[in-house]
Design a protein around this motif. Structure first.
Motif, PDB file in Angstrom:
ATOM      1  N   HIS A  76     -15.166  28.825 -39.913  1.00  0.00           N
ATOM      2  CA  HIS A  76     -16.354  28.798 -40.263  1.00  0.00           C
ATOM      3  C   HIS A  76     -17.131  27.494 -39.753  1.00  0.00           C
ATOM      4  O   HIS A  76     -18.255  27.812 -39.287  1.00  0.00           O
ATOM      5  N   LEU A  77     -16.710  26.389 -40.080  1.00  0.00           N
ATOM      6  CA  LEU A  77     -17.166  24.994 -39.648  1.00  0.00           C
ATOM      7  C   LEU A  77     -17.503  25.100 -37.933  1.00  0.00           C
ATOM      8  O   LEU A  77     -18.681  24.502 -37.680  1.00  0.00           O
ATOM      9  N   SER A  87     -12.257  40.651 -37.477  1.00  0.00           N
ATOM     10  CA  SER A  87     -11.633  41.240 -36.419  1.00  0.00           C
ATOM     11  C   SER A  87     -12.424  42.383 -35.632  1.00  0.00           C
ATOM     12  O   SER A  87     -11.790  42.619 -34.369  1.00  0.00           O
ATOM     13  N   ARG A  88     -13.431  42.764 -36.240  1.00  0.00           N
ATOM     14  CA  ARG A  88     -14.295  43.843 -35.527  1.00  0.00           C
ATOM     15  C   ARG A  88     -14.944  43.082 -34.284  1.00  0.00           C
ATOM     16  O   ARG A  88     -15.637  43.778 -33.518  1.00  0.00           O
ATOM     17  N   MET A  89     -15.067  41.576 -34.533  1.00  0.00           N
ATOM     18  CA  MET A  89     -15.809  40.893 -33.567  1.00  0.00           C
ATOM     19  C   MET A  89     -14.693  40.536 -32.394  1.00  0.00           C
ATOM     20  O   MET A  89     -15.148  39.757 -31.402  1.00  0.00           O
ATOM     21  N   GLU A  94     -14.758  35.410 -32.362  1.00  0.00           N
ATOM     22  CA  GLU A  94     -15.162  36.140 -33.594  1.00  0.00           C
ATOM     23  C   GLU A  94     -16.150  35.588 -34.550  1.00  0.00           C
ATOM     24  O   GLU A  94     -17.086  36.242 -34.961  1.00  0.00           O
ATOM     25  N   TYR A  95     -15.757  34.253 -35.168  1.00  0.00           N
ATOM     26  CA  TYR A  95     -16.779  33.840 -36.187  1.00  0.00           C
ATOM     27  C   TYR A  95     -17.958  33.427 -35.642  1.00  0.00           C
ATOM     28  O   TYR A  95     -18.931  33.504 -36.255  1.00  0.00           O
ATOM     29  N   PRO A  96     -18.064  32.781 -34.290  1.00  0.00           N
ATOM     30  CA  PRO A  96     -19.374  32.583 -33.775  1.00  0.00           C
ATOM     31  C   PRO A  96     -20.274  33.866 -33.610  1.00  0.00           C
ATOM     32  O   PRO A  96     -21.610  33.866 -34.141  1.00  0.00           O
ATOM     33  N   ALA A  97     -19.510  35.092 -33.310  1.00  0.00           N
ATOM     34  CA  ALA A  97     -20.306  36.468 -33.542  1.00  0.00           C
ATOM     35  C   ALA A  97     -20.703  36.887 -34.796  1.00  0.00           C
ATOM     36  O   ALA A  97     -21.654  37.319 -34.811  1.00  0.00           O
ATOM     37  N   LEU A  98     -19.983  36.647 -35.729  1.00  0.00           N
ATOM     38  CA  LEU A  98     -20.239  36.861 -37.240  1.00  0.00           C
ATOM     39  C   LEU A  98     -21.391  36.134 -37.573  1.00  0.00           C
ATOM     40  O   LEU A  98     -22.409  36.819 -38.388  1.00  0.00           O
TER      41      LEU A  98
END
Length: 308
Positions: free
Chosen positions: A18-19, A119-121, A264-268
């Motif tokens: 996240h960070l 995981s969808r990302m 994944e997380y940047p896309a979220l």
């Protein structure tokens, strides 16, 4: 400055994913953190509870709730009531009734609600969905086997009621499955292997079927040693599609594996910022419903005690 965001829960996933993702997202600004145990981040207001954060008068547009799942609904409800958007780490709640309450709260307040199925990302998921559209899907096989000691070290909540056990990673596979198939999926049967000293499964075998009759099997196991396996195989009338490494690597029939960087997380967070901008929500409960059905319909088999 972007939308002011609080992170609630400062565990491993926050520090690993996240960070760094937030640091690269201009549309969101980290305004506060909440955790009763973890140390504060440099330069960021930190609180032991959400109530203390409210009392301090921190202005917020949104919060990312990254606590164990047992706590998420109780934390999200007062945020949503104040019109604060909620980004919910997976799974979004510990049960379907809790999730329904969150959906109602968001509708009443108009706050954004986002089920963050990371995981969808993964890079291969959307291309896989597009390739499967219009093809005859004959069978789906999921193999999701990892070493819990490596990926969830010293996390006792995962073995407690509501902690999901092996479904904590397994729900990632189900989130991909329900994203790439053109039809809805239902659970038919499950076998849950539960250690004698735990309340959640260390392994699970699922039998599922799509709305058009495609048979689907899933093998989840926390006892894998050596090479880890996160694979979805989809057999079609045009050959077999493979998604490996949790969806990051896509192999289409007759093609070499396609590998892309982890985004994944940047896309979220980009998705969450867009939802906040537009005042909309993305609250898909299909993966959680399948896990809930596994607990409802599953045969429970006791296996050897688990020790770290």
């Amino acid at each position: 400055m972007g939308h002011a965001l609080a992170i609630i829960g400062l565990g491993k996933i926050v520090r690993d994913q996240h960070l760094p993702a937030l640091a690269g997202c201009d549309a969101l600004t980290l305004a506060a953190t909440v955790d009763p145990v973890a140390a504060a981040l440099p330069g960021v207001p930190h609180f032991a509870s959400v109530e203390a954060m409210f009392d301090a008068g921190i202005r917020l547009d949104a919060a990312a709730i990254c606590t164990p799942p047992q706590m998420r609904a109780a934390i999200a409800l007062p945020l949503l009531a104040r019109g604060i958007g909620a980004f919910l780490e997976k799974p979004p709640a510990a049960g379907m009734a809790q999730a329904a309450l969150l959906a109602d709260a968001a509708r009443c307040s108009g706050a954004t609600l986002f089920t963050a199925w990371h995981s969808r990302m993964a890079a291969g998921v959307e291309p896989a969905r597009q390739w499967l559209a219009g093809r005859v899907i004959e069978e789906v096989t999921i193999t999701w086997r990892e070493d819990v000691r490596q990926w969830h070290p010293l996390q006792p909540w995962i073995w407690q009621a509501g902690g999901m056990g092996v479904f904590d990673p397994g729900i990632n596979a189900l989130s991909i499955l329900t994203a790439i198939l053109p039809d809805a999926v239902m659970l038919e049967a499950a076998r849950l292997e539960v250690p004698g000293n735990c309340q959640t499964p260390i392994a699970a075998r699922l039998s599922l079927r799509s709305a058009n009759g495609t048979p689907i099997t899933a093998d989840f196991d926390f006892r894998q040693e050596g090479e880890q396996t996160w694979r979805i195989r989809v057999d079609t009338d045009a050959g077999a599609l493979l998604l490996d490494n949790g969806g990051a690597v896509l192999t289409l029939p007759g093609s070499a594996p396609a590998i892309a960087p982890d985004e994944e997380y940047p896309a979220l967070y980009r998705r969450f910022a867009h939802l906040l901008d537009t005042g909309t929500s993305d609250f898909d409960l299909a993966p959680l419903a399948l896990v809930a059905d596994a607990f409802l319909l599953g045969e429970v088999v006791q296996v050897d005690d688990f020790h770290e």
